[in-house]
Design a protein around this motif. Structure first.
Motif, PDB file in Angstrom:
ATOM      1  N   UNK A 101       5.730  -0.430  15.429  1.00  0.00           N
ATOM      2  CA  UNK A 101       5.224  -0.210  14.074  1.00  0.00           C
ATOM      3  C   UNK A 101       5.017  -1.548  13.373  1.00  0.00           C
ATOM      4  N   UNK A 102       4.203  -1.531  12.329  1.00  0.00           N
ATOM      5  CA  UNK A 102       3.954  -2.755  11.573  1.00  0.00           C
ATOM      6  C   UNK A 102       4.935  -2.930  10.426  1.00  0.00           C
ATOM      7  N   UNK A 103       5.527  -1.821   9.982  1.00  0.00           N
ATOM      8  CA  UNK A 103       6.493  -1.938   8.895  1.00  0.00           C
ATOM      9  C   UNK A 103       7.361  -0.690   8.831  1.00  0.00           C
ATOM     10  N   UNK A 104       8.661  -0.912   8.726  1.00  0.00           N
ATOM     11  CA  UNK A 104       9.603   0.163   8.436  1.00  0.00           C
ATOM     12  C   UNK A 104       9.761   0.220   6.921  1.00  0.00           C
ATOM     13  N   UNK A 105       9.454   1.366   6.338  1.00  0.00           N
ATOM     14  CA  UNK A 105       9.485   1.510   4.881  1.00  0.00           C
ATOM     15  C   UNK A 105      10.685   2.379   4.506  1.00  0.00           C
ATOM     16  N   UNK A 106      11.690   1.749   3.914  1.00  0.00           N
ATOM     17  CA  UNK A 106      12.917   2.454   3.529  1.00  0.00           C
ATOM     18  C   UNK A 106      12.745   3.000   2.116  1.00  0.00           C
ATOM     19  N   UNK A 107      12.825   4.311   1.985  1.00  0.00           N
ATOM     20  CA  UNK A 107      12.603   4.960   0.691  1.00  0.00           C
ATOM     21  C   UNK A 107      13.940   5.277   0.035  1.00  0.00           C
ATOM     22  N   UNK A 108      14.084   4.854  -1.214  1.00  0.00           N
ATOM     23  CA  UNK A 108      15.305   5.167  -1.959  1.00  0.00           C
ATOM     24  C   UNK A 108      14.978   5.363  -3.428  1.00  0.00           C
ATOM     25  N   UNK A 109      15.797   6.149  -4.103  1.00  0.00           N
ATOM     26  CA  UNK A 109      15.588   6.387  -5.531  1.00  0.00           C
ATOM     27  C   UNK A 109      16.702   5.807  -6.393  1.00  0.00           C
ATOM     28  N   UNK A 110      17.835   5.485  -5.777  1.00  0.00           N
ATOM     29  CA  UNK A 110      18.960   4.984  -6.574  1.00  0.00           C
ATOM     30  C   UNK A 110      19.648   3.809  -5.882  1.00  0.00           C
ATOM     31  N   UNK A 111      20.197   2.885  -6.661  1.00  0.00           N
ATOM     32  CA  UNK A 111      20.969   1.780  -6.073  1.00  0.00           C
ATOM     33  C   UNK A 111      22.182   2.281  -5.305  1.00  0.00           C
ATOM     34  N   UNK A 112      22.747   3.400  -5.741  1.00  0.00           N
ATOM     35  CA  UNK A 112      23.945   3.930  -5.083  1.00  0.00           C
ATOM     36  C   UNK A 112      23.651   4.311  -3.634  1.00  0.00           C
ATOM     37  N   UNK A 131      10.333  -6.704   9.845  1.00  0.00           N
ATOM     38  CA  UNK A 131       9.169  -6.032   9.257  1.00  0.00           C
ATOM     39  C   UNK A 131       9.621  -4.802   8.466  1.00  0.00           C
ATOM     40  N   UNK A 132      10.346  -5.068   7.379  1.00  0.00           N
ATOM     41  CA  UNK A 132      10.994  -3.998   6.617  1.00  0.00           C
ATOM     42  C   UNK A 132      10.622  -4.109   5.143  1.00  0.00           C
ATOM     43  N   UNK A 133      10.295  -2.970   4.549  1.00  0.00           N
ATOM     44  CA  UNK A 133      10.014  -2.903   3.112  1.00  0.00           C
ATOM     45  C   UNK A 133      10.973  -1.914   2.462  1.00  0.00           C
ATOM     46  N   UNK A 134      11.335  -2.195   1.225  1.00  0.00           N
ATOM     47  CA  UNK A 134      12.137  -1.268   0.429  1.00  0.00           C
ATOM     48  C   UNK A 134      11.212  -0.604  -0.582  1.00  0.00           C
ATOM     49  N   UNK A 135      11.078   0.702  -0.469  1.00  0.00           N
ATOM     50  CA  UNK A 135      10.213   1.465  -1.366  1.00  0.00           C
ATOM     51  C   UNK A 135      11.091   2.074  -2.460  1.00  0.00           C
ATOM     52  N   UNK A 136      10.964   1.543  -3.669  1.00  0.00           N
ATOM     53  CA  UNK A 136      11.709   2.062  -4.815  1.00  0.00           C
ATOM     54  C   UNK A 136      10.916   3.240  -5.366  1.00  0.00           C
ATOM     55  N   UNK A 137      11.372   4.438  -5.042  1.00  0.00           N
ATOM     56  CA  UNK A 137      10.636   5.655  -5.389  1.00  0.00           C
ATOM     57  C   UNK A 137      11.108   6.195  -6.734  1.00  0.00           C
ATOM     58  N   UNK A 138      10.158   6.412  -7.614  1.00  0.00           N
ATOM     59  CA  UNK A 138      10.473   6.925  -8.947  1.00  0.00           C
ATOM     60  C   UNK A 138      10.261   8.426  -8.937  1.00  0.00           C
ATOM     61  N   UNK A 139      11.348   9.150  -9.159  1.00  0.00           N
ATOM     62  CA  UNK A 139      11.313  10.599  -8.991  1.00  0.00           C
ATOM     63  C   UNK A 139      11.049  11.384 -10.243  1.00  0.00           C
ATOM     64  N   UNK A 140      10.783  10.713 -11.352  1.00  0.00           N
ATOM     65  CA  UNK A 140      10.461  11.427 -12.584  1.00  0.00           C
ATOM     66  C   UNK A 140       9.580  10.527 -13.420  1.00  0.00           C
ATOM     67  N   UNK A 141       9.104  11.050 -14.536  1.00  0.00           N
ATOM     68  CA  UNK A 141       8.220  10.257 -15.387  1.00  0.00           C
ATOM     69  C   UNK A 141       8.993   9.501 -16.462  1.00  0.00           C
ATOM     70  N   UNK A 142      10.324   9.539 -16.375  1.00  0.00           N
ATOM     71  CA  UNK A 142      11.157   8.659 -17.186  1.00  0.00           C
ATOM     72  C   UNK A 142      11.589   7.511 -16.286  1.00  0.00           C
ATOM     73  N   UNK A 143      10.939   6.367 -16.441  1.00  0.00           N
ATOM     74  CA  UNK A 143      11.160   5.251 -15.529  1.00  0.00           C
ATOM     75  C   UNK A 143      12.431   4.503 -15.922  1.00  0.00           C
ATOM     76  N   UNK A 144      13.390   4.473 -15.006  1.00  0.00           N
ATOM     77  CA  UNK A 144      14.673   3.821 -15.243  1.00  0.00           C
ATOM     78  C   UNK A 144      14.578   2.363 -14.794  1.00  0.00           C
ATOM     79  N   UNK A 145      14.379   1.455 -15.753  1.00  0.00           N
ATOM     80  CA  UNK A 145      14.211   0.046 -15.418  1.00  0.00           C
ATOM     81  C   UNK A 145      15.478  -0.551 -14.822  1.00  0.00           C
ATOM     82  N   UNK A 146      16.638  -0.058 -15.236  1.00  0.00           N
ATOM     83  CA  UNK A 146      17.893  -0.575 -14.675  1.00  0.00           C
ATOM     84  C   UNK A 146      17.959  -0.307 -13.171  1.00  0.00           C
ATOM     85  N   UNK A 147      17.548   0.900 -12.768  1.00  0.00           N
ATOM     86  CA  UNK A 147      17.518   1.227 -11.340  1.00  0.00           C
ATOM     87  C   UNK A 147      16.553   0.319 -10.588  1.00  0.00           C
TER      88      UNK A 147
END
Length: 380
Positions: A101-112, A131-147
């Motif tokens: 693969x060209x990139x492993x994309x790790x999906x997460x929604x929380x720092x925890x 070849x790794x990316x961290x995908x910060x997935x936003x799961x709602x329309x209230x964007x948590x900047x701290x996360x």
């Protein structure tokens, strides 16, 4: 050039816990996409090339034939992106998959969730896979900047490529992440290309390059989606499907180039701006080169900058050399000794050019992304 994306879900089973995702671990029926379905698509599209293939969550590793599926996809796609929820990192042990693969994309929604799985990430990195990316997935329309800030800092610690966007293909609504970052004072660039089928823009959070993903304009959406049940559609958000064994090559092509029926941005006018600079004699320094110079100025590496922006190093070198030849100035210097050995840095001329570009871009961004600017471009 039209960017074409092949999106595949190879199973409907997942052990992820991403907040807001439809495929959370309590939804498991065990369907897996047969390799024969992929081979059928490849056969029908044998004279067609996709720019990328995105293997989406839920957890692709639940498909026992995933290695064979990847090999088949490589016949029709230039790049393969492999999405996996952060909770599944412990299952990433197949060297053959990582090397194909060209990139492993790790999906997460929380720092925890990221913190809990940090040791598994270290194991993968220790095996030489970068070849790794961290995908910060936003799961709602209230964007948590701290996360977002916490996850960017965590990813930065390991040198991961950072992407920020919606939970991949989870909603027809639009998250306006760029304007929120700009209003909070972060440096936000314009769209430089496509990634995972989304429009990609560069932002700098804590002086670290972060790719911001947004839905493409309707006229630029060129996708084909294969679901775990052997059906095809324009994209994962559509509810009407065709059986793979019932479609022809012409039908598949018409799907790819058809207008998106979801209409994610139907009621908005989206400013699409590219800034280029011209010399007095009309020689152009294009926007993509200016964006590349900006990323290099932060990471001091041509190869890393190319990786972040999704370009091959050879393509970047070609673009840089073309500008250097036409404009008659040198833009980059490769350090060969001392503490900066192997680094790529900007020349004084390139730094002056970049400073001018930033000033112009910031003025335009302030006009576009201020509260008044945003309201000015709304139709409804």
């Amino acid at each position: 050039m039209t960017w074409k994306t092949l999106i595949v879900r190879v199973t409907d089973s997942c052990d992820g816990t991403c907040y807001g995702c439809l495929w959370r671990k309590n939804r498991i029926s065990g369907f897996t996409l047969p390799v024969t379905t992929i081979n059928d698509i490849v056969s029908k599209m044998k004279d067609f090339s996709f720019d990328e293939s995105v293997i989406l969550c839920p957890n692709p590793l639940y498909n026992p034939k995933i290695s064979d599926i990847i090999l088949s996809l490589k016949k029709v796609a230039r790049k393969i992106y492999f999405f996996i929820p952060v909770n599944s990192l412990s299952k990433v042990r197949n060297k053959r998959i990582m090397e194909s693969i060209d990139e492993l994309v790790i999906v997460t929604t929380t720092p925890e969730d990221f913190k809990v799985n940090e040791e598994n990430l270290k194991i993968i990195l220790s095996q030489g896979f970068t070849n790794i990316a961290l995908y910060v997935a936003i799961g709602s329309h209230t964007i948590n900047m701290d996360n977002i800030l916490s996850l960017v800092n965590m990813g930065k610690e390991y040198g991961l490529r950072i992407r920020v966007g919606e939970i991949p293909y989870s909603t027809a609504l639009t998250l306006d992440i760029k304007s929120i970052l700009a209003k909070k004072g972060y440096s936000v660039g314009f769209t430089y290309g496509m990634l995972y089928g989304y429009m990609a823009s560069m932002a700098f959070i804590g002086n670290y390059p972060v790719t911001i993903l947004a839905k493409p304009l309707t006229g630029e959406c060129r996708k084909l989606f294969i679901d775990p049940y052997g059906r095809v559609s324009k994209c994962p958000l559509q509810t009407s499907y065709l059986r793979v064994d019932k479609v022809t090559s012409d039908i598949l092509r018409s799907l790819i180039f058809s207008e998106c029926s979801i209409g994610c941005r139907r009621f908005e006018l989206i400013p699409k701006i590219e800034i280029s600079l011209l010399t007095p004699d009309g020689k152009e320094i294009p926007s993509e080169v200016l964006s590349l110079l900006e990323v290099i100025s932060h990471v001091n590496s041509l190869r890393a900058a190319c990786s972040i922006m999704g370009f091959s190093p050879s393509t970047c070198v070609e673009k840089i050399r073309k500008v250097e030849k036409e404009v008659g100035i040198k833009l980059l210097i490769s350090k060969k000794g001392g503490k900066e050995k192997g680094a790529t840095v900007l020349t004084d001329e390139a730094r002056r050019i970049l400073e001018m570009y930033r000033e112009i871009r910031d003025m335009v961004s302030e006009s576009l992304y201020s509260e008044k600017g945003i309201m000015r471009f709304k139709l409804g």
